[in-house]
Design a protein around this motif. Structure first.
Motif, PDB file in Angstrom:
ATOM      1  N   CYS A 135       0.720  -1.299   0.027  1.00 46.53           N
ATOM      2  CA  CYS A 135       0.088   0.101  -0.036  1.00 46.53           C
ATOM      3  C   CYS A 135       0.603   1.074  -0.148  1.00 46.53           C
ATOM      4  O   CYS A 135       0.307   2.403  -0.475  1.00 46.53           O
ATOM      5  N   ILE A 136       2.076   1.088   0.402  1.00 46.93           N
ATOM      6  CA  ILE A 136       2.839   2.327   0.522  1.00 46.93           C
ATOM      7  C   ILE A 136       3.094   3.094  -0.715  1.00 46.93           C
ATOM      8  O   ILE A 136       2.931   4.291  -0.788  1.00 46.93           O
ATOM      9  N   ALA A 137       3.339   2.429  -1.912  1.00 43.31           N
ATOM     10  CA  ALA A 137       3.603   3.126  -2.909  1.00 43.31           C
ATOM     11  C   ALA A 137       2.323   3.767  -3.502  1.00 43.31           C
ATOM     12  O   ALA A 137       2.350   5.030  -4.002  1.00 43.31           O
ATOM     13  N   PRO A 138       1.254   3.004  -3.609  1.00 41.52           N
ATOM     14  CA  PRO A 138       0.167   3.736  -4.189  1.00 41.52           C
ATOM     15  C   PRO A 138      -0.459   4.920  -3.393  1.00 41.52           C
ATOM     16  O   PRO A 138      -0.872   5.794  -3.790  1.00 41.52           O
ATOM     17  N   ILE A 139      -0.185   4.923  -1.906  1.00 43.68           N
ATOM     18  CA  ILE A 139      -0.785   5.972  -1.220  1.00 43.68           C
ATOM     19  C   ILE A 139       0.381   7.423  -1.436  1.00 43.68           C
ATOM     20  O   ILE A 139      -0.105   8.119  -1.462  1.00 43.68           O
ATOM     21  N   TYR A 140       1.554   6.770  -1.522  1.00 42.09           N
ATOM     22  CA  TYR A 140       2.547   7.802  -1.868  1.00 42.09           C
ATOM     23  C   TYR A 140       2.101   8.564  -3.125  1.00 42.09           C
ATOM     24  O   TYR A 140       2.032   9.619  -3.163  1.00 42.09           O
ATOM     25  N   ILE A 141       1.749   7.698  -3.996  1.00 44.93           N
ATOM     26  CA  ILE A 141       1.492   8.412  -5.273  1.00 44.93           C
ATOM     27  C   ILE A 141       0.009   9.267  -5.162  1.00 44.93           C
ATOM     28  O   ILE A 141       0.076  10.376  -5.513  1.00 44.93           O
ATOM     29  N   ILE A 142      -0.811   8.748  -4.551  1.00 49.60           N
ATOM     30  CA  ILE A 142      -2.241   9.570  -4.128  1.00 49.60           C
ATOM     31  C   ILE A 142      -1.486  10.908  -3.474  1.00 49.60           C
ATOM     32  O   ILE A 142      -2.187  11.988  -3.961  1.00 49.60           O
ATOM     33  N   LEU A 143      -0.871  10.776  -2.422  1.00 49.93           N
ATOM     34  CA  LEU A 143      -0.480  11.823  -1.949  1.00 49.93           C
ATOM     35  C   LEU A 143       0.361  13.307  -2.691  1.00 49.93           C
ATOM     36  O   LEU A 143       0.415  14.050  -2.799  1.00 49.93           O
ATOM     37  N   ASP A 144       1.522  12.372  -3.297  1.00 49.45           N
ATOM     38  CA  ASP A 144       2.410  13.232  -4.182  1.00 49.45           C
ATOM     39  C   ASP A 144       1.542  13.858  -5.412  1.00 49.45           C
ATOM     40  O   ASP A 144       1.865  14.965  -5.851  1.00 49.45           O
ATOM     41  N   CYS A 145       0.718  13.029  -6.113  1.00 50.64           N
ATOM     42  CA  CYS A 145       0.262  13.764  -7.207  1.00 50.64           C
ATOM     43  C   CYS A 145      -1.164  14.210  -7.128  1.00 50.64           C
ATOM     44  O   CYS A 145      -1.563  15.110  -7.886  1.00 50.64           O
ATOM     45  N   HIS A 146      -1.762  13.961  -6.077  1.00 51.02           N
ATOM     46  CA  HIS A 146      -3.412  14.169  -6.078  1.00 51.02           C
ATOM     47  C   HIS A 146      -3.894  14.945  -4.821  1.00 51.02           C
ATOM     48  O   HIS A 146      -4.942  15.334  -4.830  1.00 51.02           O
ATOM     49  N   LEU A 147      -2.985  15.089  -3.617  1.00 50.36           N
ATOM     50  CA  LEU A 147      -3.255  15.687  -2.474  1.00 50.36           C
ATOM     51  C   LEU A 147      -3.982  17.150  -2.618  1.00 50.36           C
ATOM     52  O   LEU A 147      -5.103  17.287  -2.171  1.00 50.36           O
ATOM     53  N   PRO A 148      -3.464  18.002  -3.317  1.00 55.33           N
ATOM     54  CA  PRO A 148      -4.318  19.446  -3.757  1.00 55.33           C
ATOM     55  C   PRO A 148      -5.705  19.150  -4.168  1.00 55.33           C
ATOM     56  O   PRO A 148      -6.666  20.119  -3.888  1.00 55.33           O
ATOM     57  N   TYR A 149      -5.906  17.929  -4.662  1.00 57.95           N
ATOM     58  CA  TYR A 149      -7.465  17.796  -5.309  1.00 57.95           C
ATOM     59  C   TYR A 149      -8.207  16.725  -4.497  1.00 57.95           C
ATOM     60  O   TYR A 149      -9.295  16.784  -4.671  1.00 57.95           O
ATOM     61  N   LEU A 150      -8.004  16.348  -3.127  1.00 59.75           N
ATOM     62  CA  LEU A 150      -8.576  15.827  -2.298  1.00 59.75           C
ATOM     63  C   LEU A 150      -9.216  16.608  -1.361  1.00 59.75           C
ATOM     64  O   LEU A 150      -8.682  17.693  -0.994  1.00 59.75           O
ATOM     65  N   THR A 151     -10.167  16.032  -0.546  1.00 57.51           N
ATOM     66  CA  THR A 151     -10.745  16.564   0.540  1.00 57.51           C
ATOM     67  C   THR A 151      -9.742  16.656   1.644  1.00 57.51           C
ATOM     68  O   THR A 151      -8.789  15.858   1.640  1.00 57.51           O
ATOM     69  N   GLU A 152     -10.008  17.531   2.616  1.00 60.27           N
ATOM     70  CA  GLU A 152      -8.876  17.490   3.749  1.00 60.27           C
ATOM     71  C   GLU A 152      -9.021  16.132   4.650  1.00 60.27           C
ATOM     72  O   GLU A 152      -8.315  15.459   4.965  1.00 60.27           O
ATOM     73  N   THR A 153     -10.386  15.700   4.342  1.00 61.39           N
ATOM     74  CA  THR A 153     -10.617  14.448   5.329  1.00 61.39           C
ATOM     75  C   THR A 153      -9.804  13.292   4.639  1.00 61.39           C
ATOM     76  O   THR A 153      -9.084  12.272   5.133  1.00 61.39           O
ATOM     77  N   GLN A 154     -10.080  13.219   3.246  1.00 59.20           N
ATOM     78  CA  GLN A 154      -9.225  12.143   2.413  1.00 59.20           C
ATOM     79  C   GLN A 154      -7.731  12.193   2.549  1.00 59.20           C
ATOM     80  O   GLN A 154      -7.187  11.207   2.549  1.00 59.20           O
ATOM     81  N   GLY A 155      -7.257  13.593   2.317  1.00 60.29           N
ATOM     82  CA  GLY A 155      -5.839  13.883   2.208  1.00 60.29           C
ATOM     83  C   GLY A 155      -5.180  13.255   3.663  1.00 60.29           C
ATOM     84  O   GLY A 155      -4.292  12.510   3.802  1.00 60.29           O
ATOM     85  N   ASN A 156      -5.945  13.622   5.053  1.00 61.60           N
ATOM     86  CA  ASN A 156      -5.396  13.396   6.232  1.00 61.60           C
ATOM     87  C   ASN A 156      -5.525  11.918   6.317  1.00 61.60           C
ATOM     88  O   ASN A 156      -4.791  11.169   6.980  1.00 61.60           O
ATOM     89  N   SER A 157      -6.559  11.097   5.776  1.00 61.98           N
ATOM     90  CA  SER A 157      -6.579   9.807   5.990  1.00 61.98           C
ATOM     91  C   SER A 157      -5.594   8.947   5.147  1.00 61.98           C
ATOM     92  O   SER A 157      -4.916   8.010   6.015  1.00 61.98           O
ATOM     93  N   TYR A 158      -5.079   9.357   4.035  1.00 65.58           N
ATOM     94  CA  TYR A 158      -3.902   8.970   3.543  1.00 65.58           C
ATOM     95  C   TYR A 158      -2.468   9.222   4.080  1.00 65.58           C
ATOM     96  O   TYR A 158      -1.823   8.233   4.143  1.00 65.58           O
ATOM     97  N   ILE A 159      -2.482  10.271   4.711  1.00 64.07           N
ATOM     98  CA  ILE A 159      -1.297  10.864   5.409  1.00 64.07           C
ATOM     99  C   ILE A 159      -1.183   9.728   6.561  1.00 64.07           C
ATOM    100  O   ILE A 159      -0.232   9.044   6.742  1.00 64.07           O
ATOM    101  N   ASN A 160      -2.328   9.851   7.208  1.00 64.90           N
ATOM    102  CA  ASN A 160      -2.295   8.741   8.652  1.00 64.90           C
ATOM    103  C   ASN A 160      -2.146   7.467   8.209  1.00 64.90           C
ATOM    104  O   ASN A 160      -1.109   6.650   9.144  1.00 64.90           O
ATOM    105  N   ARG A 161      -2.474   6.985   7.259  1.00 67.70           N
ATOM    106  CA  ARG A 161      -2.406   5.525   6.785  1.00 67.70           C
ATOM    107  C   ARG A 161      -0.857   5.276   6.737  1.00 67.70           C
ATOM    108  O   ARG A 161      -0.170   4.397   6.774  1.00 67.70           O
ATOM    109  N   LEU A 162      -0.420   6.155   5.877  1.00 67.29           N
ATOM    110  CA  LEU A 162       1.183   6.077   5.342  1.00 67.29           C
ATOM    111  C   LEU A 162       1.941   6.233   6.546  1.00 67.29           C
ATOM    112  O   LEU A 162       2.875   5.530   6.717  1.00 67.29           O
ATOM    113  N   TRP A 163       1.745   7.201   7.439  1.00 68.14           N
ATOM    114  CA  TRP A 163       2.674   7.174   8.930  1.00 68.14           C
ATOM    115  C   TRP A 163       2.469   5.766   9.575  1.00 68.14           C
ATOM    116  O   TRP A 163       3.139   5.327  10.169  1.00 68.14           O
TER     117      TRP A 163
END
Length: 192
Positions: A135-163
């Motif tokens: 999951c690390i690579a796809p979550i990293y890709i989501i955050l690296d490429c799409h974070l500005p286009y995610l809701t704050e809740t979605q972004g924080n969810s992916y950030i927390n999961r990667l942590w």
């Protein structure tokens, strides 16, 4: 005629479990370097069955989907795979639905092994760790490429999961020198 040399590219500063099915690569190399007559498809099946048990079909499907997408990128953007390539982290190469689909399939894979939670908790956690490593690579890709286009809740969810993944697998202290793991932790600190 037989091969006399092999050049195996690796992630030399990293130790232990890595993402993007690197453990499969290491397994295949360890087998095929000694006996090139082995059937690669059979080895891939053996690897997935051993690593993921009942989740093997989902994880194998994800692997082949990722592989097909990389092949698409190589064919479509001819400079991929060479030293002179376009920005690999651009969102045009990684459609959000595709990458989120991989993460969702990995969540389904975890559900497929749920029975081990009561049968063998240690095995359950080990299989979960193998799944979560991917999951690390796809979550990293989501955050690296799409974070500005995610809701704050979605972004924080992916950030927390990667942590969580980084801490669970002990990747934050993986090497002694500045490395990919240190860079990832520093990058995540900047997002948090």
């Amino acid at each position: 005629r037989s091969n006399r040399m092999i050049f195996s590219q690796g992630q030399e500063q990293c130790k232990g479990t890595l993402s993007t099915f690197n453990n499969l690569k290491v397994y295949l190399e360890s087998k095929l370097m000694w006996d090139t007559s082995l059937d690669m498809g059979e080895l891939i099946d053996r690897f997935f069955n051993a690593m993921y048990r009942e989740a093997a079909p989902q994880m194998k499907q994800i692997f082949f989907s990722m592989r097909a997408h990389m092949q698409y990128l190589l064919v479509t953007y001819e400079k991929f795979g060479a030293g002179n390539r376009p920005d690999f982290g651009s969102k045009e190469y990684w459609p959000l639905a595709l990458v989120e689909g991989w993460v969702g399939q990995m969540d389904e894979a975890r559900n497929a092994i749920e029975r081990y939670k009561t049968l063998d908790l240690e095995l359950y956690e080990r299989i979960c760790q193998h799944i979560e490593a991917e999951c690390i690579a796809p979550i990293y890709i989501i955050l690296d490429c799409h974070l500005p286009y995610l809701t704050e809740t979605q972004g924080n969810s992916y950030i927390n999961r990667l942590w969580y993944d980084i801490e669970w697998m002990g990747l934050e202290n993986m090497t002694k020198s500045e490395s990919a793991s240190d860079t990832l932790v520093n990058w995540l600190n900047g997002l948090s």
